[in-house]
Design an enzyme around this catalytic site. Structure first.
Site, PDB file in Angstrom:
ATOM      1  N   GLY A 292     -14.570  -5.412 -28.346  1.00  0.00           N
ATOM      2  CA  GLY A 292     -13.982  -6.690 -28.722  1.00  0.00           C
ATOM      3  C   GLY A 292     -14.847  -7.466 -29.698  1.00  0.00           C
ATOM      4  O   GLY A 292     -15.723  -8.237 -29.278  1.00  0.00           O
ATOM      5  N   LEU A 293     -14.613  -7.282 -30.995  1.00  0.00           N
ATOM      6  CA  LEU A 293     -15.331  -8.026 -32.029  1.00  0.00           C
ATOM      7  C   LEU A 293     -14.364  -8.841 -32.880  1.00  0.00           C
ATOM      8  O   LEU A 293     -14.488 -10.050 -33.006  1.00  0.00           O
ATOM      9  CB  LEU A 293     -16.137  -7.070 -32.904  1.00  0.00           C
TER      10      LEU A 293
ATOM     11  N   ILE B 216      -7.446  -4.651 -31.214  1.00  0.00           N
ATOM     12  CA  ILE B 216      -8.443  -3.920 -30.444  1.00  0.00           C
ATOM     13  C   ILE B 216      -7.853  -2.596 -29.964  1.00  0.00           C
ATOM     14  O   ILE B 216      -6.965  -2.575 -29.104  1.00  0.00           O
ATOM     15  CB  ILE B 216      -8.934  -4.758 -29.239  1.00  0.00           C
TER      16      ILE B 216
ATOM     17  N   GLU C 221     -12.692  -1.609 -39.617  1.00  0.00           N
ATOM     18  CA  GLU C 221     -14.121  -1.293 -39.685  1.00  0.00           C
ATOM     19  C   GLU C 221     -14.668  -1.460 -41.105  1.00  0.00           C
ATOM     20  O   GLU C 221     -15.439  -0.644 -41.611  1.00  0.00           O
ATOM     21  CB  GLU C 221     -14.387   0.104 -39.114  1.00  0.00           C
TER      22      GLU C 221
END
Length: 390
Positions: A136-137, A169, A369
């Site tokens: 979780g970012l 996520i 990413e």
């Protein structure tokens, strides 16, 4: 007819690779051919895949956290891990996302920064696929700029209380454990959050046009109370989550080329069987020009991936070099998949053929990413010394 070569054979891409690395690749390829590939069109069109069962299958295969050492992990080489990622994404990017998020994000964070108790509790069952992890970012308003995250963790006595929302996520709705990053008085910290903790929920995101054979979720944390032992003790600040992202991006460099290879092999096979004007379209110059150019792009991308793997094995691979690899290879793979779809003509929009599915999936890989724009600026900063992020 003259001898035919596969793209890998024409590029001699197996040359110099270790037998044990190739064996892991081939084992993965055989598993996917037998157990996964027949189901992919249905999983994609239905927008559902048996993720929990697949995680257990991947666990038995030994690919979850395979690049890590100890705690049930194989300690495989970076090259082996890259080759396995290429095979999995040659099947479907959503499956490689499952493996990457499990091993290179969730497990990597616990392995690198967790306490011994956290490692012993979670890593063996995650390596076996018995527990699925998520990372979780990203938040609804903070993707490329994670430093601005709004998720907060505050102390209440000896406990921590987390509030906030994470978005996009992978694995969230099927995870047993979430590694959640939050702002604290001391800086950004990581927390190991069992997903059955009161106040934690993970509604699945529907309506996706990409990565349909994977689970993508929102994480909602409302007064999630955790003991002090839930904190990842080994890191403070963004270097924690960013180092995990660097590991995951390394797998993407190979994985994207797997999607490109499968698209290319599908187009070559189709061109040889599709007859127009009394001959296979593979015999026409325009089709051959497409296939030759696409193969050159694919081989170039794989050679870059293998070179970066050698740097990683030598311990000299820099994050900017990983950004260069993701920037180059995902863009090349997406272009290859799109052009391969054109070789298939109208049949290319059918779920029976993989290139358009790969292209749709790679649109997500292009973004997550680290977007193309962000990796471009990372490479630009490496070349000029000037940061252009703000």
């Amino acid at each position: 007819m003259a001898r035919t070569w596969t793209p890998n054979e024409l590029g001699a891409l197996d040359h110099g690779l270790r037998e044990d690395d190739l064996a892991l690749r081939d084992t993965t390829r055989n598993f996917l051919t037998e157990r996964v590939r027949p189901h992919l069109p249905g999983w994609y069109t239905d927008g559902a895949a048996p993720v929990r069962e697949l995680a257990q299958e991947f666990g038995r295969l030994g690919v979850l956290g395979m690049h890590l050492t100890g705690y049930g992990c194989a300690g495989a080489s970076p090259t082996a891990y890259g080759l396995v990622c290429a095979e999995i994404e040659a099947a479907d990017s959503g499956l490689r996302s499952l493996v990457s998020v499990q091993g290179s994000l969730s497990m990597q964070a616990i392995h690198s920064f967790g306490s011994e108790e956290q490692k012993q509790e979670w890593l063996p069952q995650m390596a076996a696929g018995e527990a699925i992890g998520c990372f979780g970012l990203t938040e609804p308003d903070h993707g490329s700029d994670p430093a601005g995250m709004r998720t907060r963790a505050r102390r209440e006595g000896s406990d921590w209380v987390l509030d906030g929302t994470k978005m996009w996520i992978s694995n969230g709705s099927v995870a047993s454990v979430a590694v959640v990053w939050a702002q604290t008085e001391d800086g950004i910290r990581g927390f190991v959050v069992p997903t059955d903790t009161p106040g934690f929920s993970a509604p699945e995101i529907g309506g996706k046009l990409s990565l349909r054979a994977s689970v993508t979720s929102e994480l909602v944390l409302e007064g999630v109370r955790l003991p002090e032992s839930a904190v990842l003790p080994g890191v403070v600040g963004l270097k924690g989550p960013l180092s995990c992202l660097t590991e995951a991006r390394f797998g993407i460099i190979f994985g994207a080329m797997g999607a490109a290879r499968d698209s290319l092999e599908t187009a070559i096979s189709y061109a040889d069987s599709r007859v127009q004007f009394d001959r296979p379209i593979a015999g026409f110059q325009l089709t051959q020009a497409k296939l030759a150019d696409l193969t050159a792009d694919y081989v170039t991308g794989m050679l870059l991936a293998l070179h970066l793997a050698r740097l990683k094995e030598a311990g000299t691979l820099a994050p900017a070099q990983v950004s260069l690899g993701k920037l180059n290879n995902v863009r090349r793979a997406l272009a290859i998949a799109r052009e391969c779809r054109s070789v298939l003509g109208a049949n290319g929009i059918s779920a029976d053929y993989s290139p358009l599915r790969h292209a749709a999936n790679l649109e997500s890989v292009l973004t997550y990413e680290g977007t193309t724009e962000m990796h471009t600026l990372v490479v630009g900063q490496a070349l000029t010394g000037h940061a252009a992020f703000r």
